[in-house]
Motif scaffolding. Structure first.
Motif, PDB file in Angstrom:
ATOM      1  N   PRO A 234       0.805  -1.229   0.000  1.00 60.98           N
ATOM      2  CA  PRO A 234       0.000   0.000   0.000  1.00 60.98           C
ATOM      3  C   PRO A 234       0.836   1.276   0.000  1.00 60.98           C
ATOM      4  N   ALA A 235       1.963   1.268   0.694  1.00 60.02           N
ATOM      5  CA  ALA A 235       2.788   2.477   0.732  1.00 60.02           C
ATOM      6  C   ALA A 235       3.314   2.841  -0.648  1.00 60.02           C
ATOM      7  N   VAL A 236       3.643   1.837  -1.458  1.00 61.65           N
ATOM      8  CA  VAL A 236       4.120   2.100  -2.824  1.00 61.65           C
ATOM      9  C   VAL A 236       2.969   2.588  -3.699  1.00 61.65           C
ATOM     10  N   VAL A 237       1.774   2.045  -3.499  1.00 65.49           N
ATOM     11  CA  VAL A 237       0.599   2.510  -4.241  1.00 65.49           C
ATOM     12  C   VAL A 237       0.319   3.972  -3.908  1.00 65.49           C
ATOM     13  N   GLU A 238       0.391   4.334  -2.628  1.00 65.99           N
ATOM     14  CA  GLU A 238       0.148   5.723  -2.224  1.00 65.99           C
ATOM     15  C   GLU A 238       1.205   6.652  -2.809  1.00 65.99           C
ATOM     16  N   TRP A 239       2.464   6.224  -2.750  1.00 66.14           N
ATOM     17  CA  TRP A 239       3.551   7.040  -3.303  1.00 66.14           C
ATOM     18  C   TRP A 239       3.370   7.209  -4.805  1.00 66.14           C
ATOM     19  N   THR A 240       3.020   6.139  -5.489  1.00 69.14           N
ATOM     20  CA  THR A 240       2.801   6.201  -6.938  1.00 69.14           C
ATOM     21  C   THR A 240       1.674   7.173  -7.274  1.00 69.14           C
ATOM     22  N   THR A 241       0.578   7.073  -6.547  1.00 73.65           N
ATOM     23  CA  THR A 241      -0.566   7.968  -6.790  1.00 73.65           C
ATOM     24  C   THR A 241      -0.163   9.421  -6.604  1.00 73.65           C
ATOM     25  N   ALA A 242       0.603   9.698  -5.540  1.00 75.48           N
ATOM     26  CA  ALA A 242       1.059  11.066  -5.289  1.00 75.48           C
ATOM     27  C   ALA A 242       1.969  11.558  -6.402  1.00 75.48           C
ATOM     28  N   CYS A 243       2.845  10.690  -6.921  1.00 70.64           N
ATOM     29  CA  CYS A 243       3.744  11.079  -8.012  1.00 70.64           C
ATOM     30  C   CYS A 243       2.970  11.400  -9.284  1.00 70.64           C
TER      31      CYS A 243
END
Length: 407
Positions: A234-243
């Motif tokens: 989930p942390a990578v999904v959140e980071w990706t979405t923010a990017c």
């Protein structure tokens, strides 16, 4: 709809018939003669050749003079994104304009947008500012790179920013390039990951994280490269979405790169297209989603349901690998140490030049241009990563005359 496609990437990769309803839409392909020759005769649609000697947008607008305005302009190559934006502007077609596209093409604008969104990025400066004496906010290793480059072409790493600037002042830039087209940035150490997928309305609807084995810069300099799929927490999904939201990627494929550090992920760069080499194929093997055709469907069918991605288990990861040919120093090559890996049960696909097939002298990630490339899996991430490391250490590609080369 009337759909205009700037055709550059071959149909065997894009699979136009899977992504477009040719009965529902009027499709026009336009490209240079060389590129248009790669379109299968079975595909419907109008075909227009452009000279390929001037600016893409100028040639396209000229070729379409007097014809009905398209409703949609599609470009799937990174090198056509700006041209497509200018064509939309010139013809009054809805869709991203140049100002919308620049944050995914200009690496200074890209990092500035990510930084404003609260994401950690390498510290950086436009090269012209650094040459003019602007304060450099970091010490140590420094990267010199083109603002709109790809595949780490013309990228160099120096021990310090001062050494980079001294080299530019002394030696100039590749092909006498303008300094305004380059930047310098802090070298951030750590493993590099890439996250690939499809975003719809700014939110990733399917994505997969991978970790590089080797680096793109190392590949440009002559070392083999690959990547293996990992968990996508989930942390990578959140980071990706923010990017994606930081740079304004809405409905598009994406290829996002970041650096793993003890303090979390550092944004490296992002592209509004699918990744090269075996990225799209391994993504499809793991998720059952073919990114290029799914993007076509998402763009041409507003409101279409998001693709249903398969959730690959931890023992069903895939990876890809590629050995460079552009640094071999000859048109033909000798390959040794490959048999063990070629016939391994971990090898899903293996593509190797025969003794009579030349390798490309230009930097390329295409399987048909390089000495060896392929796909491995399915297997756990750690198994695939070790397999690639062993392969890279064992296989040797060396220059050979055609008469003396062997496989």
């Amino acid at each position: 709809m009337r759909i205009l496609i700037l055709h550059r990437i071959t149909d065997d990769i894009i699979r136009y018939a899977e992504g477009l309803d040719f009965d529902a839409h009027e499709v026009t392909f336009i490209g240079t003669a060389e590129r248009m020759a790669t379109l299968p005769a079975r595909l419907p649609g109008t075909r227009i050749e452009r000279p390929g000697t001037g600016a893409t947008e100028t040639e396209v607008v000229t070729a379409l003079a007097g014809q009905p305005r398209p409703d949609l302009v599609i470009a799937q190559s990174e090198f056509d994104l700006i041209a497509a934006a200018r064509i939309r502007e010139a013809l009054g077609v809805p869709g991203p304009r140049e100002a919308d596209v620049l944050p995914v093409r200009d690496k200074v604008m890209m990092k500035a947008a990510a930084s404003r969104a609260g994401l950690r990025v390498p510290r950086y400066l436009p090269l012209i500012s650094a040459l003019a004496g602007a304060a450099i906010g970091w010490s140590g290793r420094t990267v010199l790179k083109p603002l709109d480059g790809a595949s780490s072409q013309d990228v160099r790493v120096f021990d310090t920013a001062e050494a980079a600037l001294e080299a530019v002042r002394r030696d100039g830039l590749p092909s006498d390039a303008d300094p305004s087209g380059f930047e310098i940035e802090e070298f951030v150490d750590g493993p590099i990951i890439h996250v690939d997928g499809l975003a719809v309305d700014g939110t990733p609807v399917t994505l997969q994280a991978s970790r590089y084995v080797g680096t793109c810069l190392g590949y440009a300099e002559g070392s083999p490269l690959g990547s293996v799929q990992t968990d996508t927490p989930p942390a990578v999904v959140e980071w990706t979405t923010a990017c994606l939201r930081a740079v304004g990627i809405t409905t598009s494929l994406f290829h996002l790169e970041g650096i793993e550090t003890p303090d979390g992920l550092v944004f490296l760069e992002v592209a509004s297209r699918f990744g090269g080499a075996g990225v799209a194929d391994t993504f499809e093997l793991a998720t059952a989603v073919h990114m290029p055709s799914v993007q076509l469907r998402a763009l041409s069918t507003p409101g279409a349901s998001a693709p249903e991605a398969r959730d690959a288990g931890p023992d069903a990861r895939y990876g890809w690998f590629i050995f460079p040919g552009h640094t071999v120093g000859a048109t033909f090559c000798t390959i040794t140490g490959a048999d063990e890996f070629r016939h391994s049960p971990l090898t899903w696909r293996w593509v190797q030049r025969t003794e009579d097939e030349p390798v490309s002298q230009a930097l390329s990630y295409a399987e048909y241009d390089v000495p060896i490339a392929g796909i491995v899996g399915p297997a756990p991430t750690a198994v695939l990563e070790q397999f690639l490391r062993d392969m890279f250490a064992s296989i040797k590609v060396t220059a050979a005359d055609k008469a003396d080369s062997h496989v």
